[in-house]
Enzyme design. Structure first.
Site, short mmCIF file in Angstrom:
data_model
loop_
_atom_site.label_atom_id
_atom_site.label_comp_id
_atom_site.label_asym_id
_atom_site.label_seq_id
_atom_site.Cartn_x
_atom_site.Cartn_y
_atom_site.Cartn_z
N GLY A 1 75.88 38.42 38.77
CA GLY A 1 76.83 39.04 39.67
C GLY A 1 78.15 39.31 38.99
N ASP B 1 81.41 36.48 54.42
CA ASP B 1 80.72 37.47 53.57
C ASP B 1 79.23 37.45 53.85
OD1 ASP B 1 80.53 39.50 51.72
OD2 ASP B 1 80.36 38.15 50.00
#
Length: 539
Positions: free
Chosen positions: A39, A154
């Site tokens: 990521g 999130d």
């Protein structure tokens, strides 16, 4: 064969910073097997504890971020927040630290599955039963976090891992509490630039606007995830332009039928989605567990063909009067049936045979009771007709008592006696207190429809021009127009407080001001997040 330890002194082999960690021993205890993801903040490896033989997913922060206080704080938050939540649908945190070589790592539960994103991409849309099951599991995980004062902020399909249970059922695991925040914090922002971080496509309107957040922002995000599972799409276009951003803040989300018009969706399911995706937090579910329960209940009203199909399905209206059998919706929390309200089998009653004398005896007794009761009633009415009548007549009237019509002589004598009776009739006492004068309320001002249209026309013009300027990104100009409309509507709202059109227009102006402020903040944050140098100054 992997060599984990030094052949000379038996110490663990360490990988130098910046090199591939596969095959090395991290923090003297994690044997890195392979890389399973990457990521923006680092890589994720599958590792095994050298002594416990337990597999873990180990996040390692990018070397370029080890000196970034924001990145380190995010790692710290994920370790601190997620480690507090003990729930079967939350990926557990095992370890967190820094190696002597300067590698910052986070070891967590390894979920042998795949992100929900890949499942949706592969199938296009999930079955209603599977959606409800996964949705309720995620809701249960979020409820555990909310109970501890932690909001995820999130939530998206990428942060929901789906594994398989022993019976092949779906097991959802919520991961990545890196930007989670305690609800009692004064400011929801995390980065030093003031960005409202998260994924814009799954953000709530208040999160896009950079406002104070509570647990209801997670409910909105879960509503979007659920909508995505049901239809394969989102009710809003991606937030990549100002127009899309304004739409997210000002317009209602598209319905399930607008995305998949080949399906007749039950009204109960659409109601659940509307409430979860309400623009204002006060209009949403106040507890995420309630959303999970009502989602399962709404989906349970659908027929079997719709529960297990992802193709074009014609959903027939559910017949509540028909007796149905409860169906498990799959694995996990939603698949466990609540049997508290199920019908229990009744014991068979033994019925007397027709040859038994008991029925005959009971019938004779009942007949005797009916005949005897009727005879007693007739005799009693003949013996006391005047008494019964006098007790039912009003005391203040002079109506003669009622007697049977068959005794005409007696009726005449009773009537004559009543005519010569000199007993005065009681009359109610007259209150001598003077009555208070009635208070006459002033009449409320009235206005005709034509006059009302003339008064509201310039206000509506200011409102419409303000919205147009907001859509064009001229947030200062929009504030001026909205302010003019607010100044004009104020006196009218006081004078004509009962006129619904005025109240409604005043509410629209207030909402437009809030939307303009949120749109400006969201555009500024998105511009900074994408490396933009020019961002609007919000009024």
């Amino acid at each position: 064969m992997d060599q984990r330890f030094c052949p000379r002194d038996g110490s663990t082999l360490r990988a130098p910073p910046g090199s591939d960690l596969v095959g090395s021993i991290l923090a003297d205890r994690y044997h890195v097997i392979r890389r399973i993801g990457e990521g923006g903040m680092g890589q994720v490896y599958l590792a095994e504890h050298v002594k416990m033989k337990r597999k873990s997913a180990v996040k390692v922060l990018h070397q370029g971020m080890v000196h970034d206080p924001d990145a380190i704080s995010r790692f710290n938050r994920e370790a601190s927040n997620a480690s507090q939540i003990q729930h079967p649908n939350v990926a557990a945190i095992y370890d967190f630290g820094e190696t002597p070589e300067g590698l910052i790592y986070l070891a967590m539960e390894f979920v042998d599955g795949e992100p929900l994103t890949k499942i949706i991409e592969r199938h296009g849309a999930l079955t209603a039963a599977r959606t409800a099951d996964i949705g309720q599991q995620v809701a249960s995980a979020l409820e555990a976090a909310h109970d501890m004062g932690i909001i995820h902020r999130d939530l998206k399909p990428d942060n929901i891992m789906i594994a398989r249970g022993r019976a092949g059922e779906d097991v959802a695991k919520v991961v990545d509490f890196g930007i989670a925040k305690a609800m009692e914090a004064d400011d929801q922002k995390v980065t030093k630039t003031g960005l409202a971080i998260g994924t814009p496509e799954y953000m709530s309107p208040e999160q896009l606007g950079g406002d104070q957040l509570d647990s209801r922002t997670d409910i909105y995000s879960l509503g979007l995830v659920t909508f995505n599972m049901l239809t394969g799409q989102l009710p809003f276009p991606s937030v990549v332009s100002r127009e899309a951003l304004i739409m997210r803040l000002t317009e209602k989300p598209r319905t399930l039928a607008e995305i998949r018009n080949d399906v007749q969706w039950p009204a109960e399911l659409q109601t659940v989605m509307d409430k979860a995706l309400a623009n204002h937090p006060a209009d949403r579910y106040q507890h995420v567990s309630q959303f999970g329960r009502e989602l399962v209940t709404a989906v349970a009203t659908m027929p079997d063909s719709a529960l297990t199909s992802t193709g074009t399905v014609e959903l027939q209206p559910f017949n509540y009067a028909a007796k149905t059998e409860a169906r498990p919706l799959g694995g996990g929390a939603a698949g466990r049936r609540d049997r508290s309200n199920e019908e229990l089998p009744l014991p068979e009653l033994e019925i007397e045979r027709s040859g038994s004398p008991v029925g005959l005896i009971l019938g004779i007794l009942v007949a005797l009771l009916v005949v005897g009761g009727g005879g007693w009633y007739y005799w009693n009415s003949q013996q006391h007709p005047a008494t019964v009548a006098s007790t039912t007549a009003p005391a203040s009237t002079s109506t003669p008592p009622v007697v049977p019509s068959s005794d005409s002589a007696k009726q005449d004598s009773v009537a004559a006696a009543a005519a010569h009776d000199s007993t005065p009739v009681a009359t109610p006492a007259v209150d001598s207190t003077p009555a208070k004068p009635a208070i006459i309320e002033p009449s409320k001002p009235t206005i005709s429809s034509d006059q009302l249209d003339d008064l509201l026309a310039p206000i509506r013009e200011d409102l419409n021009v303000g919205r147009q300027r907001m859509n064009e990104g001229q947030y200062d100009g929009a504030v001026v127009r909205f302010g003019n409309a607010q100044d004009k509507i104020g006196p009218l709202a006081k004078k004509y407080a009962d006129v619904s059109q005025i109240r409604s227009l005043k509410r629209e102006i207030g909402e437009a001001l809030s939307q303009n402020r949120a749109a400006c903040k969201a555009e500024r944050d998105l511009a900074l997040a994408h490396g933009g140098t020019s961002a609007p100054d919000c009024p």
